[in-house]
Enzyme design. Structure first.
Site, PDB file in Angstrom:
ATOM      1  N   CYS A  64      58.671  -3.486  -8.022  1.00 16.47           N
ATOM      2  CA  CYS A  64      57.393  -3.484  -8.166  1.00 16.47           C
ATOM      3  C   CYS A  64      56.463  -4.483  -7.679  1.00 16.47           C
ATOM      4  O   CYS A  64      56.916  -5.726  -7.049  1.00 16.47           O
ATOM      5  CB  CYS A  64      56.904  -3.456  -9.895  1.00 16.47           C
TER       6      CYS A  64
ATOM      7  N   ASP B  30      58.794  -4.544 -21.530  1.00 20.86           N
ATOM      8  CA  ASP B  30      58.479  -6.049 -20.623  1.00 20.86           C
ATOM      9  C   ASP B  30      58.538  -7.103 -21.824  1.00 20.86           C
ATOM     10  O   ASP B  30      58.445  -6.944 -23.028  1.00 20.86           O
ATOM     11  CB  ASP B  30      57.435  -5.791 -19.960  1.00 20.86           C
TER      12      ASP B  30
END
Length: 222
Positions: free
Chosen positions: A12, A142
């Site tokens: 990412c 996360d």
């Protein structure tokens, strides 16, 4: 005994064509582009559209949004052929469902896991989003920090209940040094890395990408 599961890998926060090519050459299953102006990894839609011209079939192109309006997401998709949306802000299940339906894209929902979270909280959160939309593809877990985007920090993996571990995307502070342990312990469906494979914010390091993917594949084989 060898695992039959192949953990999917998303790289990412890509901003350069060379980094996209390096990630794909190393075996990444997905790439992530950040459309959040306050992120150091933010990329303009026009530049993102150019980047994705070098992406071959079967690599999932993902767009990360933080509290974006429908109009913002629509304007990005008009210029960027995204296959998957990632909502990373304070969006409700209803907001995610509405935007995803309006642009006809599946989505994943980032949950920034707080220290006080429980396994039951994660199960309930996933169930809420699954009930809200048929376009919901899964949770990305996360680490909770102030602000949004990559934290570079690990959360307590023991909070992840076994009942959903096999379908979550694990993120937060992953790198080549801890990826094998993360995959071996959690056996997530996928892992997501950004800062852990960078030379600088938004600039990836090809060798770190290769080392990260090697670590994941090593854990898959055990």
């Amino acid at each position: 005994m060898s695992s039959l599961h192949r953990t999917r890998i998303k790289i990412c926060g890509l901003t350069r064509e060379q980094d996209v090519r390096d990630a794909i050459a190393a075996g990444a299953d997905a790439i992530g582009l950040v459309f959040y102006p306050h992120s150091p990894r933010n990329i303009a839609p026009e530049a993102a559209g150019q980047l994705l011209r070098c992406v071959p079939p079967f690599v999932t192109t993902t767009g990360l949004f933080v509290n974006a309006s429908l109009e913002t997401v629509q304007s990005v998709i008009a210029k960027v052929p995204l296959a998957l949306l990632q909502f990373h802000g304070d969006e409700t299940a209803e907001m995610c469902a509405h935007i995803a339906a309006a642009v006809n894209r599946p989505f994943i929902r980032a949950l920034r896991v707080k220290p006080e979270a429980t396994a039951a909280d994660l199960i309930e959160y996933e169930a809420q989003y699954r009930a809200a939309s048929s376009l919901f593809s899964g949770l990305l877990l996360d680490t909770f920090v102030d602000g949004y985007g990559g934290s570079g920090k690990v959360f307590d993996w023991s909070l992840i209940p076994e009942s959903i571990a096999h379908r979550v995307v694990l993120s937060g502070g992953l790198n080549a040094q801890n990826a094998a342990e993360a995959v071996s312990r959690i056996r997530p469906f996928a892992v997501d890395v950004s800062s852990g494979v960078e030379a600088a914010k938004g600039i990836k390091d090809a060798e770190k990408i290769r080392a990260f993917i090697r670590a994941v594949r090593t854990a898959d084989a055990v």
